[in-house]
Design a protein around this motif. Structure first.
Motif, short mmCIF file in Angstrom:
data_model
loop_
_atom_site.label_atom_id
_atom_site.label_comp_id
_atom_site.label_asym_id
_atom_site.label_seq_id
_atom_site.Cartn_x
_atom_site.Cartn_y
_atom_site.Cartn_z
N ASP A 1 44.82 37.36 67.08
CA ASP A 1 46.24 37.06 66.88
C ASP A 1 46.73 37.80 65.64
OD1 ASP A 1 48.76 36.02 66.55
OD2 ASP A 1 48.07 34.02 65.95
N LEU A 2 47.46 38.89 65.87
CA LEU A 2 48.02 39.68 64.76
C LEU A 2 49.49 39.33 64.53
CD1 LEU A 2 45.45 41.33 65.60
CD2 LEU A 2 46.71 43.38 64.92
N SER A 3 49.99 38.33 65.21
CA SER A 3 51.42 38.03 65.16
C SER A 3 51.76 37.12 63.98
CB SER A 3 51.88 37.39 66.47
OG SER A 3 51.18 36.18 66.72
N ALA A 4 53.07 37.04 63.70
CA ALA A 4 53.57 36.23 62.58
C ALA A 4 54.75 35.40 63.04
CB ALA A 4 53.96 37.13 61.40
N TYR A 5 55.19 34.50 62.18
CA TYR A 5 56.30 33.58 62.45
C TYR A 5 55.90 32.58 63.54
CZ TYR A 5 59.22 36.50 59.46
OH TYR A 5 59.73 37.20 58.39
N ILE A 6 56.64 32.47 64.65
CA ILE A 6 56.42 31.36 65.58
C ILE A 6 56.01 31.80 66.99
CG2 ILE A 6 57.53 29.38 66.74
CD1 ILE A 6 59.25 28.99 64.27
N ALA A 7 56.78 32.67 67.62
CA ALA A 7 56.59 32.92 69.05
C ALA A 7 55.17 33.37 69.39
CB ALA A 7 57.61 33.95 69.53
N GLY A 8 54.69 34.42 68.74
CA GLY A 8 53.33 34.88 69.00
C GLY A 8 52.28 33.91 68.52
N PRO A 9 52.37 33.46 67.26
CA PRO A 9 51.36 32.53 66.77
C PRO A 9 51.25 31.24 67.57
CG PRO A 9 52.51 33.51 64.92
CD PRO A 9 53.23 33.96 66.16
N TYR A 10 52.38 30.64 67.96
CA TYR A 10 52.26 29.39 68.70
C TYR A 10 51.77 29.64 70.12
CZ TYR A 10 52.85 24.51 69.75
OH TYR A 10 52.58 23.20 70.09
N GLY A 11 52.10 30.81 70.68
CA GLY A 11 51.51 31.16 71.97
C GLY A 11 50.00 31.20 71.87
N CYS A 12 49.49 31.74 70.76
CA CYS A 12 48.04 31.78 70.56
C CYS A 12 47.47 30.39 70.29
CB CYS A 12 47.70 32.73 69.42
SG CYS A 12 48.04 34.47 69.81
N ALA A 13 48.25 29.52 69.63
CA ALA A 13 47.81 28.14 69.44
C ALA A 13 47.66 27.43 70.78
CB ALA A 13 48.79 27.38 68.54
N LEU A 14 48.56 27.72 71.72
CA LEU A 14 48.45 27.14 73.05
C LEU A 14 47.20 27.64 73.77
CD1 LEU A 14 52.19 27.35 74.20
CD2 LEU A 14 50.95 25.33 73.43
N LEU A 15 46.83 28.90 73.52
CA LEU A 15 45.57 29.42 74.09
C LEU A 15 44.38 28.72 73.45
CD1 LEU A 15 46.46 33.23 74.17
CD2 LEU A 15 46.40 31.66 76.12
N ALA A 16 44.46 28.47 72.13
CA ALA A 16 43.39 27.72 71.46
C ALA A 16 43.29 26.31 72.01
CB ALA A 16 43.65 27.70 69.95
N ASP A 17 44.44 25.70 72.31
CA ASP A 17 44.43 24.37 72.92
C ASP A 17 43.61 24.35 74.20
OD1 ASP A 17 46.12 23.40 70.98
OD2 ASP A 17 47.90 23.33 72.24
#
Length: 398
Positions: free
Chosen positions: A20-36
């Motif tokens: 996850d090289l993204s910042a702020y919300i859209a990319g990072p939270y998308g990756c959090a959903l993958l971690a979920d």
């Protein structure tokens, strides 16, 4: 996949590694959903950190937003502007399943991490780019932000009151919807890879997300004028109303719920009046009905009305988000868990959004402290301790 290099967390995406090289919300939270869903997500930050870490926060030790958006990940700090750190990222990408970033389209090639460059290293890589406006067109290199896209796409105009100014929808709704598109797009690409054996580019944009949120509004029949009502609000009774104490949202669009609302508020004569026997009619006669409803609602508090209506009238007392931590239904569904963070200490936060019957993940980890797992991640990738020390000495590794 990198299942042999990591401890399985369960979940349908166990064994999948995400950079996850993204910042702020859209990319990072998308990756959090993958971690979920069980993926091993490595958050790769520059030496200055994700800008979300610097956002104003009433939580002193760390940004509340960063903690909420980055749960379930491990943290690595690399300065990709140095050749040594770029070489490390290429090694990580060669072993990874997914890479997510939110750089503008012109940036990745300059950094050496464009899809075409990384696909040569790993043909199975799923490469997800989150942009403001998409991959082509006159705005493709323009930075995109949630509320900018809200305003541009008509959301704020429709949110505002009649004859009033446009109003922002707070809560970063476009960003969070885009994050769902990230998780869905990546999962679909991983599924397709099982058949083809090949990775691919996945594009998510805030513009597409903002318009997708308004799919019911974006219908323009041939011959219709431009200036026509496109919102889905039913008007009339449905909405937030004052009570004796607090506010109550009521939805009474169906005949059954309208009849129940009138009976439970002591206004049976409204239900018997054929002038009000449809949603459209009630909207037309709103100025006649609503004052009588408000007078009746003053007899109880919002919480008392919520209990009195029960399942007969869809409603909710207006609460603060703080009430959700101990809300009985939230507790019953295990939506909130306790995290342990090396800087913040113990805190409660949202656990995960999806429930799986057979492959449920373990409790998620807290968002990473800055560079918390740098050495562990590099060791798993086969990078020696001597090389890690050299990277630190050159400032390439945080």
């Amino acid at each position: 996949m990198m299942g042999s290099a990591m401890q399985s967390t369960g979940g349908p995406l166990a064994g999948v590694r995400v950079l996850d090289l993204s910042a702020y919300i859209a990319g990072p939270y998308g990756c959090a959903l993958l971690a979920d869903q069980g993926a091993d997500v490595i958050k790769v930050e520059p030496p200055g950190g994700d800008n979300l870490r610097k956002y104003p926060s009433t939580l002193a030790a760390e940004s509340r937003a960063f903690l909420g958006v980055n749960r379930g990940k491990r943290g690595l700090v690399l300065d990709l502007k140095t050749p040594q750190a770029l070489a490390v990222l290429h090694e990580l990408a060669s072993q990874a399943d997914v890479l997510v970033h939110n750089f503008r389209p012109s940036v990745p090639a300059r950094l050496g991490i464009a899809y075409e460059q990384l696909a040569e290293i790993n043909a199975r890589l799923i490469y997800c780019a989150v942009t403001g406006y998409g991959e082509t067109g006159p705005l493709k290199d323009k930075a995109g932000y949630d509320q900018v896209l809200q305003t541009m796409t008509g959301m704020c105009a429709l949110q505002g009151k009649a004859e009033g100014p446009p109003e922002i929808l707070y809560g970063s709704v476009v960003d969070y919807y885009a994050s769902s598109m990230v998780a869905a797009g990546v999962a679909s690409a991983l599924y397709e890879r099982e058949r083809s054996g090949r990775g691919q580019f996945v594009g998510v944009s805030l513009l597409r997300s903002a318009l997708a949120l308004q799919s019911a509004r974006l219908v323009w029949a041939e011959g219709e004028p431009r200036d026509i009502g496109r919102d889905m609000r039913s008007g009339g009774i449905t909405g937030i109303h004052p009570t004796g104490e607090g506010y109550l949202y009521i939805s009474a669009n169906t005949p059954h719920f309208w009849q129940a609302l009138c009976a439970k508020t002591g206004l049976p004569e409204l239900a018997a009046d054929d002038r009000y026997d449809s949603v459209r009619k009630r909207a037309e006669h709103r100025d006649e009905i609503v004052p009588r409803l408000h007078a009746a609602l003053r007899a109880r508090t919002a919480l008392e009305w919520e209990a009195w209506f029960g399942e007969e009238v869809p409603c909710a007392a207006a609460r603060g988000v703080e009430d959700m931590f101990d809300f009985p239904q939230v507790q019953a569904e295990n939506m909130v868990t306790t995290f342990t963070h090396p800087v913040v200490g113990s805190y409660r936060g949202f656990a995960q959004a999806i429930k799986f019957g057979r492959s449920q993940t373990e409790a998620p980890r807290a968002a990473p402290a800055f560079g918390e797992h740098s050495e562990a991640v590099l060791a798993e990738a086969g990078i020696s301790a001597e090389r890690v020390a050299a990277l630190r000495e050159r400032g390439a590794l945080g």
